[in-house]
Structure formats: structure tokens, C-alpha cells
Design a protein around this motif. Structure first.
Motif, short mmCIF file in Angstrom:
data_model
loop_
_atom_site.label_atom_id
_atom_site.label_comp_id
_atom_site.label_asym_id
_atom_site.label_seq_id
_atom_site.Cartn_x
_atom_site.Cartn_y
_atom_site.Cartn_z
N GLU A 565 0.83 -1.22 0.00
CA GLU A 565 0.00 0.00 0.00
C GLU A 565 0.86 1.26 0.00
O GLU A 565 0.49 2.27 -0.59
CB GLU A 565 -0.96 -0.01 1.19
N TYR A 566 2.03 1.20 0.66
CA TYR A 566 2.94 2.35 0.60
C TYR A 566 3.42 2.58 -0.83
O TYR A 566 3.54 3.72 -1.28
CB TYR A 566 4.17 2.09 1.50
N GLN A 569 0.69 4.21 -2.86
CA GLN A 569 0.49 5.61 -2.47
C GLN A 569 1.51 6.53 -3.13
O GLN A 569 1.21 7.67 -3.46
CB GLN A 569 0.58 5.74 -0.94
N TYR A 644 -8.01 9.66 1.92
CA TYR A 644 -6.75 9.92 2.61
C TYR A 644 -6.71 9.29 4.00
O TYR A 644 -5.82 9.58 4.80
CB TYR A 644 -6.52 11.42 2.71
#
Length: 787
Positions: A565-566, A569, A644
């Protein structure tokens, strides 16, 4: 009597000894030479005791007395101290510098021989030889290069930063043929690193245009004299170092081998080291021993001559161990990166990799290239088949890529030379024109290192991209996590790295997919790349967020690694397609049509009473809002994060961090964020809840509140979040269970039975009380009653 006799004998012995030693005693110890030594005199005597090969102490003394003595200039002397004490960080580089100078001298004579065939008339040998003389505390480095005249010795060695190499290049460039810039020395101070390990340096040199001379210095002054041994070198230079006491390790054979292999194994010319080895030999056969045996008595003798029978006996040969000294070649590895890639065979690359890296396996892949531009260099880079031991640590070792300048090792720990995510790459970078400072340990311009880094990274990524399918599977299995970190660490190259990424996908249960492959299968009208994070594939497949997508045949990427997920992003889109986390707001399934919008508006109007009731009454202060869901298929509800906010998977990851603190305001902000409750208008429970709300009107229906709370608990768990108030959740679950099994909600737990104690325990307790009572009644004894 006997004792007195012993005393008399002892006195007599002492008296005789005094008489015997009378002539041996020195009256004034201060007047004796050994008794009045000063430090200066001790140093002078030590210098006089230093011997060079072929010169005895007397000859060395004569040379010093007849030599021309020179003092370094004041500023030169200060510079010398700076070089010796500050310029070089590591003493062992002295050998690298001296070998580099020797290589330059050999290159010079080789260049001269191209136009003057007589340049090599004295000897055609072009080599470097290193010999340690531990008995005399000397280290000799000898080359058969161009050598120096007497004036060269004074001018080049007597002046700091006066480089004979730069002078040679200047003269050569003025002629018709300029050599390639292949000479190493450009600053002329490397020679003075000798004083890091030695207190006195001798330079014996023979040039074709002069006789053989000896230059000697103690770093304060220097002298030159003609060598009385004659032209023993034929041509070249011998540097002899009288080693300091703290530098004795550099006289050890193993240490010298280590340094040559480390710094100079790729020098163009052969480097030999005087080494010893123990061999077992057989001694020559013992001389045959002859014994004579007379003929037996009674035997007839012919012609009255007695013949003797000779019997020869041989002793067996003996085996003895013997130490043998010989020159051993140190730099048998060839710098194959200097060749063109087409000229190097695959087996040569593999053998070179094993020799260079000390790895036992063949490399997984390699690339061989040369770069030109602001900085010119050649390089060979390898991908190890097995990841180095520290690859996946926070601070991996960054010394697998070694920097050479003209085949001389400079450093392997340069900051920012290669990014961390590529720390597993092994290889060599060799530049001919990389500017270095005088110590050759710190680069003058960090800008050039950044240029090299940029080219290295791109070459590595191209190498990985060119792997075939089977090779890439093996690579990704070993280094996939590191490449994902590359998206976070290397912003300029993240678009290139994105093409190498692989993820699990709903398209295949066994094969990973690339983003390019995903786009090749994308449905018509699909505008986003769908993905979801979770702890496992099975967990994601059963999630309410992917129900409808999978039923309709949309492909979803399964992000099962904590870093995934990082990565997404920091990689918001790929080839104009944005990434959409299906567990967050903003999900659009298929193409937006007027009929679809109309149907959704109709449902919103129908369920408006329920949506308003959930937000304002049923789940007040627990959710941000309630909405009709377009992503749910069979589940009644789901808890959706904002664009967010943290998804359930991200919250799980953040809670598991070692540095997570409960009082961290940033974490608290994300953990306490209210989320959107999406409801499935086609689910029976939602329809029943809508009916109850419509029938109840303004009145509060406890049953409806309980149902809404139960649905929220379900949504929290199935969406991957953690329930904050677990006692209340357990109480609600118990209430639902009681209601389901028709158990009275007020029914209490039966009281605990009071069990009687065991009879045996009662008897023991009574005996204990009796014993205590008897002890109290027993009278105290009188102090002398027992007497």
C-alpha cells in the motif's frame, strides 16, 4: 661449628670474586660510551645499522658521508607533515601508491619503446616485485620501469606534488604521438605515503640516460649519491622502506598478499611477491656400504687366490621438510571489463564473478558496458543468485560495488554510489578520468558520483528488464521486496521500476502479474486499476469490498505484502490509469450511464429515512455518514475509509509497528477518524431495518438500534478494522445469543457452590492447634536445671 664454617666459606668466595673482577669494573659509568647514549646518538647508530642488499654497514656509511645533502623547503616540510599525519586515513594504502607509481614507470618505458626500440635494451622484463626482509626490517618494491636520473631524484622526490607522470604526459603531448591517458599518478604525493609506515626511505634508481643512484630521506632531509654497486638494476627503481616498529605487520607475507589482492590485482603489469612454502623432499640415497665376507673354509681355492664375496647394502631414503622461496604472481586476474562485451565469453564472466566476489555460484545476470560524457567509465555489474546475508536489513552493506581508477582500487564504501534498494548488486566501476584528491580516498566532486549513480541504476534496471520469464521469476522471488522499496526511495526512476513490479491477482491463483499485463486485460469502460490490501489472498477474496467486482469479472490486484500500500500511495497512476483502493471512497464500477445514475438516485430517495436515522440516531457519533453502496453484493454493510484515511489493512500494519505509541497524535487522528457506512439496499436485514425505521417514526426503537449496532460491528470486523470497545461488543453479542436461544435476558448466573473442606484437612488443622496449645502450656526450664 658447622654454621661458622659455612659463613667463613661464603666470605672467602665473595673476596675471591672481588679480586677476580677488579680489572673488569669501570670506575665511571658515565664516561663509558654505552652509559652516555643520547636519543640522537641512538637514532644515528640505528641508521648506520640499516643495510641495503649488496651494501654492508661500512659502505652505507661511506655513501652517507659522500652524498649530496638537501633540506626540504619550509613550506614543503609542512606539507610533508600534513601528508604523513593527515592526508591519508589508512596506513595500508602506502603499498597501493607505490605499486601505482611503479605501474606508471612501466607504462612510461613501454610508451618510449614504441618509438625507440633501444629503450628496452637493458632488459625487456616489465614487472613489479615485492620482497620483505624481516631480518633487516626492510620492505623492497622493485620495478623495471623508466627509472630516474640523479636530477629526477632531486626534482621529483624533493618537491611535493611534483608529479613525474604529469611532466611525462606534458612532454609526450608536445610530440607527434600522445599516449592514451593510462598513467595513474597525477599529483605526485603518493610516494610520500611511504613515511606512514617507515622512518627512512631509500630509492635506488637506474635510468637509461644516467648511472644508478641512491636517494635517501628521513622525511626531514634527503641526500643523493652514486651507487657503489654499479648498475645492478639494469633499469628501473627499487624503493626500500625501513619499517617503523608499529608497522611490522606489513612485513608479513599474508598481509602483503591481502593488500596486493585488494588494491592492485588488476594492474596491467605482473606483480610478484617473494614467498615461501614448505615442501617435503627425499634426501639423496646413502652411499652404498661394501662389506667383504671370506669364502667358507674347506672350499677349494683356484690358483691360491682367495676371492671375497661383496655384499652391498643400501639404507632407505629419508624424507625431510624444506622451506623454498620463490616469486609468486599476485595479479593473475585480468580486467575483462576493458575488453569489448562481444570479445568476452559467458564462461569468462562467470569465472571472473566467482574470483572477484568469492561466490561459489554463477551470477543470476550481468551487464557489461561503458559510459561516456561528463565522466567516462567502464563497468561490469552482477546480480547474485543468492541474496547477500544482510540484504533485507535496515542498513545493508553498501560495499559490493568497488570503484577503481585505472585498475587501482580506490574505495567500496562511497556514500550514494548505489541506492539502498540495489545494495545486492555486485560489480566494478573503473574510470580513467575520474578526478580524485591527492589522497585518492575522497572524490573532489560529488556531482560526478551522482552522474555515475544515475547511469549505474539505469543499466541495472535495463538488465533486470531483459531477463526472460523463468529468470525473472527467480529474480522476483529473491529480490522482489527490494524492488518495491525502490519505488519509495528512487523517485526519478519509479516509472521504470513500476514496469518491473509483480502482484498477486484475481486473474490467476498461482501466477503473479505485472501492471502492463493487468492493463492488457482491462475491461472496456474501466478507468481505474483496482487493488486491495490484506494479510493473505484468501482474506481479500472473501472481503465484502471485492464481491461485486469479482462476480462481474473485474480483475483486482491483491496487495499481501506490508509494503504494497505504501508503494501504491507513492505511485498514484500507471500509464494514465489511476490506482483505486476498493476499500476506500471513490470506487466506480464500469461505465457511468444515465440509467445507472437514475436507478441510484431512486434508491437514495427510498432509503433516505434509514440513512438519516443511522447518522443522526442509530449510530450517532460512530460513523461519518451512511450511503447506498455500489460495491456490495451479498454482504449487508461495509465500513469505507476516505481517500486519505487508513484502510483496515493499513491500520493493522500501523498498529504492528515497533515505534507505534498509543499517545501519538498522528496515529490517534487516523485511528479515531469516522468512516462511511455503506449499506446494501438489496439485503434482507437492510430492508427490515428500513421497515422498522419507517414504522417507528420519531419514536426510538431499541430493537432497531441493536440491529444497527450489530451491523456496524460486522462491518468493522469484515472491513479489517479493530473494534475499539470490546467489552460492549461482547455484551451485545451475548444479548443476541440469548435472544436467539430464547434465554431470558435477565437470567443470572447460578451462584458458586460452597464445597466443604476434606476430613483429612480438618484433622490436620485440629492436630496443629493441639500442638500449639501444648507448647504454650509447657513451663520454661531453669538455666541450670539440667545440671
Amino acid at each position: 661449628m658447622a654454621q661458622n664454617l659455612f659463613v667463613k666459606i661464603a666470605v672467602l668466595v665473595v673476596f675471591i670474586g672481588a679480586i677476580y673482577c677488579e680489572d673488569k669494573v669501570v670506575d665511571d659509568i658515565g664516561s663509558h660510551a654505552d652509559g652516555s647514549r643520547t636519543d640522537t646518538q641512538a637514532v644515528e647508530r640505528e641508521a648506520e645499522a640499516i643495510k641495503l642488499d649488496g651494501l654492508n654497514v661500512a659502505q652505507m656509511k661511506d655513501i652517507r658521508e659522500s652524498a649530496e645533502k638537501h633540506h626540504f623547503q619550509a613550506e614543503v616540510n609542512r606539507m610533508m607533515k600534513l601528508i604523513i599525519n593527515s592526508l591519508y586515513k589508512n596506513k595500508e594504502i602506502f603499498l597501493r601508491e607505490l605499486i601505482s607509481n611503479a605501474s606508471d614507470a612501466l607504462d612510461k618505458i613501454r610508451f618510449l619503446s614504441l618509438t625507440d626500440k633501444s629503450a628496452l635494451s637493458a632488459t625487456e622484463d616489465l614487472s613489479i616485485r615485492i620482497k620483505a626482509d624481516r631480518d633487516n626490517n626492510m620492505l623492497h618494491i622493485t620495478d623495471t620501469g623508466i627509472g630516474m636520473t640523479k636530477n629526477d631524484l632531486i626534482n621529483n622526490l624533493g618537491t611535493i606534488a611534483k608529479s613525474g607522470t604529469s611532466e611525462f604526459l606534458k612532454k609526450f603531448s608536445e610530440g607527434d604521438m600522445a599516449p592514451e591517458s593510462d598513467l595513474i599518478g597525477q599529483f605526485g604525493v603518493g610516494f610520500y605515503s611511504s613515511f606512514l609506515v617507515s622512518d627512512r626511505v631509500f630509492v635506488t634508481s637506474k635510468n637509461n640516460d644516467d648511472k644508478q643512484h641512491i636517494w635517501e630521506s628521513d622525511s626531514i632531509e634527503f641526500s643523493t649519491a652514486e651507487d657503489p654497486r654499479g648498475d645492478t638494476l639494469l633499469r628501473g627503481t627499487q624503493i626500500s622502506l625501513h619499517m617503523r616498529e608499529e608497522a611490522q605487520e606489513f612485513l608479513k607475507e599474508d598481509k602483503l598478499k591481502e593488500l596486493v589482492k585488494k588494491y592492485s590485482q588488476f594492474i596491467n603489469f605482473p606483480i610478484y611477491l617473494w614467498t615461501s612454502k614448505t615442501v617435503t623432499e627425499e634426501t639423496p640415497e646413502a652411499e652404498e656400504k661394501e662389506t667383504t665376507t671370506p669364502a667358507p673354509e674347506g672350499k677349494e681355492q683356484e690358483d691360491d687366490i682367495v676371492e671375497e664375496e661383496e655384499t652391498k647394502k643400501k639404507e632407505p631414503a629419508k624424507k625431510v621438510e624444506k622451506t623454498v622461496w620463490d616469486w609468486e604472481l599476485m595479479n593473475d586476474s585480468k580486467p575483462i571489463w576493458l575488453k569489448k562485451p562481444a570479445e568476452v565469453k559467458d564462461e569468462e564472466y562467470k569465472e571472473f564473478y566467482k574470483s572477484y566476489s568469492k561466490d561459489t555460484e554463477d551470477p543470476m545476470a550481468y551487464t557489461h558496458f561503458s559510459a561516456e560524457g561528463d565522466v567516462t567509465f567502464r563497468s561490469i555489474l552482477f546480480v547474485p543468485k543468492t541474496a547477500p546475508q544482510d540484504t533485507f536489513t535496515e542498513n545493508p552493506v553498501m560495499d559490493y560495488i568497488k570503484l577503481y581508477v585505472k585498475r587501482v582500487f580506490i574505495a567500496d564504501n562511497i556514500d550514494d554510489f548505489i541506492p539502498k534498494y540495489l545494495s545486492f548488486i555486485k560489480g566494478i566501476v573503473d574510470s580513467d578520468d575520474l578526478p580524485l584528491n591527492v589522497s585518492r580516498e575522497t572524490l573532489q566532486q560529488n556531482k560526478l558520483i551522482k552522474i555515475i549513480r544515475k547511469k549505474l541504476v539505469r543499466k541495472v534496471l535495463d538488465m533486470i528488464k531483459k531477463l526472460d520469464e523463468a529468470e525473472f521469476k527467480e529474480f522476483w522471488k529473491t529480490y522482489g521486496i527490494k524492488m518495491k522499496f525502490g519505488v519509495l526511495e528512487d523517485a526519478p526512476n519509479k516509472a521504470r521500476i513500476a514496469k518491473l513490479l509483480r502482484f498477486s491477482s484475481s486473474n490467476s491463483a498461482t501466477e503473479l502479474t505485472s501492471l502492463e499485463q493487468y492493463l492488457s486485460r482491462i475491461k472496456t469502460g474501466q478507468t481505474d486499476i483496482y487493488f486491495m490490501g490484506g494479510s493473505s489472498r484468501s482474506e481479500i477474496e472473501k472481503s465484502p469490498f471485492v464481491e461485486k467486482l469479482l462476480r462481474k469479472g473485474y480483475e483486482v490486484l491483491f496487495m499481501t505484502e506490508p509494503i504494497d500500500e505504501y508503494v501504491i500511495q507513492s505511485l498514484p497512476d500507471f500509464e494514465s490509469k489511476k490506482f483505486q483502493n476498493v476499500a476506500k471512497e471513490g470506487l466506480r464500477i464500469g461505465k457511468e450511464t444515465d440509467s445507472k445514475k437514475g436507478a441510484l438516485e431512486k434508491l437514495k430517495e427510498e432509503y433516505k429515512p434509514l440513512l438519516d436515522w443511522l447518522k443522526e440516531k442509530g449510530l450517532k457519533d460512530k460513523i461519518e455518514k451512511a450511503e447506498i453502496s455500489d460495491r456490495l453484493d451479498t454482504s449487508p454493510v461495509a465500513l469505507v475509509a476516505s481517500q486519505y484515511g487508513w484502510s483496515g489493512n493499513m491500520e493493522r500494519i500501523m498498529r504492528s509497528q515497533g515505534y507505534h505509541r498509543s499517545d501519538d497524535p498522528t496515529h490517534s487522528f487516523y485511528l479515531n477518524q469516522k468512516r462511511t457506512l455503506e449499506v446494501n439496499p438489496r439485503h434482507p436485514l437492510i430492508k427490515e431495518l428500513l421497515r422498522q425505521v419507517n414504522e417507528g417514526g420519531e419514536e426510538e426503537n431499541p430493537q432497531s438500534v441493536e440491529l444497527a449496532q450489530a451491523l456496524l460491528d460486522t462491518a468493522v470486523l469484515r472491513s479489517g478494522y479493530q473494534i475499539q470497545d470490546t467489552p460492549s461488543f461482547a455484551a451485545r453479542l451475548e444479548k443476541l445469543l440469548r435472544a436467539n436461544y430464547n434465554i431470558d435476558l435477565d437470567a443470572q448466573v447460578d451462584p458458586e457452590l460452597e464445597l466443604p473442606e476434606d476430613e483429612g484437612d480438618e484433622e490436620k488443622e485440629e492436630d496443629k492447634k493441639e500442638e500449639e496449645k501444648t507448647t504454650e502450656e509447657e513451663p520454661e526450664k531453669e538455666p541450670h536445671s539440667e545440671l
